[in-house]
Scaffold this active site. Structure first.
Site, PDB file in Angstrom:
ATOM      1  N   LYS A  10      36.050  41.518  45.339  1.00 13.16           N
ATOM      2  CA  LYS A  10      35.069  41.334  44.262  1.00 13.16           C
ATOM      3  C   LYS A  10      35.792  41.031  42.954  1.00 13.16           C
ATOM      4  O   LYS A  10      36.955  41.406  42.743  1.00 13.16           O
ATOM      5  CB  LYS A  10      34.183  42.577  44.112  1.00 13.16           C
ATOM      6  N   VAL A  96      46.411  45.558  47.510  1.00 16.42           N
ATOM      7  CA  VAL A  96      46.060  46.963  47.322  1.00 16.42           C
ATOM      8  C   VAL A  96      46.218  47.336  45.846  1.00 16.42           C
ATOM      9  O   VAL A  96      47.125  46.852  45.164  1.00 16.42           O
ATOM     10  CB  VAL A  96      46.952  47.855  48.210  1.00 16.42           C
ATOM     11  N   ALA A  97      45.317  48.193  45.358  1.00 18.32           N
ATOM     12  CA  ALA A  97      45.368  48.692  43.975  1.00 18.32           C
ATOM     13  C   ALA A  97      45.411  47.540  42.971  1.00 18.32           C
ATOM     14  O   ALA A  97      46.212  47.525  42.047  1.00 18.32           O
ATOM     15  CB  ALA A  97      46.559  49.619  43.776  1.00 18.32           C
ATOM     16  N   GLY A  99      42.325  46.137  41.603  1.00 11.46           N
ATOM     17  CA  GLY A  99      41.075  45.970  40.864  1.00 11.46           C
ATOM     18  C   GLY A  99      40.149  44.964  41.525  1.00 11.46           C
ATOM     19  O   GLY A  99      39.231  44.451  40.883  1.00 11.46           O
ATOM     20  N   GLY A 101      38.558  45.694  44.558  1.00 13.27           N
ATOM     21  CA  GLY A 101      37.600  46.385  45.416  1.00 13.27           C
ATOM     22  C   GLY A 101      37.909  46.323  46.892  1.00 13.27           C
ATOM     23  O   GLY A 101      36.996  46.434  47.718  1.00 13.27           O
ATOM     24  N   GLY A 102      39.169  46.169  47.273  1.00 16.52           N
ATOM     25  CA  GLY A 102      39.508  46.037  48.687  1.00 16.52           C
ATOM     26  C   GLY A 102      39.094  47.229  49.521  1.00 16.52           C
ATOM     27  O   GLY A 102      38.491  47.072  50.593  1.00 16.52           O
ATOM     28  N   SER A 104      36.829  49.501  48.814  1.00 16.83           N
ATOM     29  CA  SER A 104      35.366  49.596  48.819  1.00 16.83           C
ATOM     30  C   SER A 104      34.747  48.566  49.758  1.00 16.83           C
ATOM     31  O   SER A 104      33.766  48.847  50.454  1.00 16.83           O
ATOM     32  CB  SER A 104      34.821  49.383  47.400  1.00 16.83           C
ATOM     33  N   SER A 105      35.326  47.374  49.785  1.00 15.70           N
ATOM     34  CA  SER A 105      34.806  46.328  50.656  1.00 15.70           C
ATOM     35  C   SER A 105      35.037  46.672  52.128  1.00 15.70           C
ATOM     36  O   SER A 105      34.175  46.418  52.976  1.00 15.70           O
ATOM     37  CB  SER A 105      35.454  44.987  50.314  1.00 15.70           C
ATOM     38  N   ASP A 137      32.020  50.967  43.740  1.00 16.67           N
ATOM     39  CA  ASP A 137      32.000  49.547  44.091  1.00 16.67           C
ATOM     40  C   ASP A 137      31.401  49.272  45.468  1.00 16.67           C
ATOM     41  O   ASP A 137      31.123  48.110  45.802  1.00 16.67           O
ATOM     42  CB  ASP A 137      33.421  48.962  44.046  1.00 16.67           C
TER      43      ASP A 137
END
Length: 285
Positions: A10, A96-97, A99, A101-102, A104-105, A137
């Site tokens: 995202k 990773v890390a 911002g 939304g990995g 959360s997705s 998210d």
């Protein structure tokens, strides 16, 4: 039974936090989009055991209850009253890390996948409300299409108009940003809020030239003050011809938008020369 789900990253076209609740949670008002930089999440149920097992191609992810996909499986199983074992494999492509939304997705993909496997027929709205228990998210990531997101993340209003298939250059500098630490630095008494009404009016009327000028992220100045390379990267993207450029989330990822493929490729090639984690992607409608 086994299903595959694409877990799209995202981006925040806009990000505002109008106020903070008494319990310390932020109120959000954001325009969010999904991009076709995606993890592939394979979800399998089994009667051979009753464990939740998470595997990933990335060595940077926790594979226990700290993993958001694990939490989604646990929540879905309890809600549905099931007892089967759940095996999750994450083909990781989203940094990773970053911002983006990995995590959360991935969690949203597990919610959707188990909904399909168990034929629960839960609506997107129900899955989104469930997802809020995992991370702010996740509700948006359940939908993974352009939407205005408000509240604590649970109010997701997909756009009625389709956005154009813009090119997006996504670039993650080699720094780590702590979201909780950035949010603690927000000074609500002196914050400059963006023109969300003007932005939504421009987007809904298809006036993207105006929309580019009204894009904003109220956290960009805060993160940028701690990590000046973020603002330098944003300026470089403009220098190379971006129609718009901005930090996503709390950072450190910066993205540029281009309506033209040739210009997008030029920005991508230029930025990739000094930021290795750079991607050329499209919006997902």
């Amino acid at each position: 039974m086994e299903v595959l789900e694409q877990a799209y990253a995202k981006l925040n076209i806009s990000l505002d936090t109008p106020f903070i609740h008494k319990n310390g949670e932020q109120e959000w008002d954001m325009l969010m989009v999904a991009i076709d930089l995606a993890d592939t999440v394979t979800i399998r149920t089994t009667t051979n055991h009753q464990n939740i097992v998470v595997e990933s191609t990335s060595g940077l992810l926790p594979l226990n209850e700290k993993n958001l996909a694990y939490q989604a499986a646990n929540l879905m199983r309890k809600t549905a009253g099931r007892t089967e074992g759940i095996e999750i494999h994450i083909m990781k492509r989203i940094p990773v890390a970053a911002g983006l939304g990995g995590g959360s997705s991935d969690a949203a993909a597990v919610l959707r996948g188990l909904n399909r496997i168990w034929q629960l027929n839960y609506t997107e709205d129900k899955l989104a409300v469930m997802g809020l228990q995992i991370d702010a998210d996740v509700p948006f990531c359940v939908y993974s299409r352009p939407a205005r997101v408000r509240g604590r993340g649970e109010v997701v209003e997909p756009l009625t108009e389709t956005m154009p298939p813009l090119w997006v250059i996504v670039s993650k500098p080699g720094i780590s940003v702590s979201t909780p630490k950035i949010l603690k630095l927000v000074d609500y008494s002196n914050m400059q809020h963006g023109d969300m009404v003007g932005l939504m009016t421009a987007v809904n009327s298809g006036d993207f030239q105006t929309a580019y000028h009204k894009m904003f992220n109220v956290l960009e100045a805060i993160t940028g003050a701690k990590y000046p390379e973020i603002l330098k990267l944003k300026q470089k993207m403009y220098d190379f011809g971006a129609d718009a450029a901005q930090m996503s989330g709390t950072g450190p990822t910066v993205f540029a938008i281009s309506e033209k493929a040739s210009r997008a490729k030029r920005i991508y090639n230029a930025v990739r020369g000094f930021v290795s984690e750079t991607y050329l992607v499209r919006l997902v409608n």
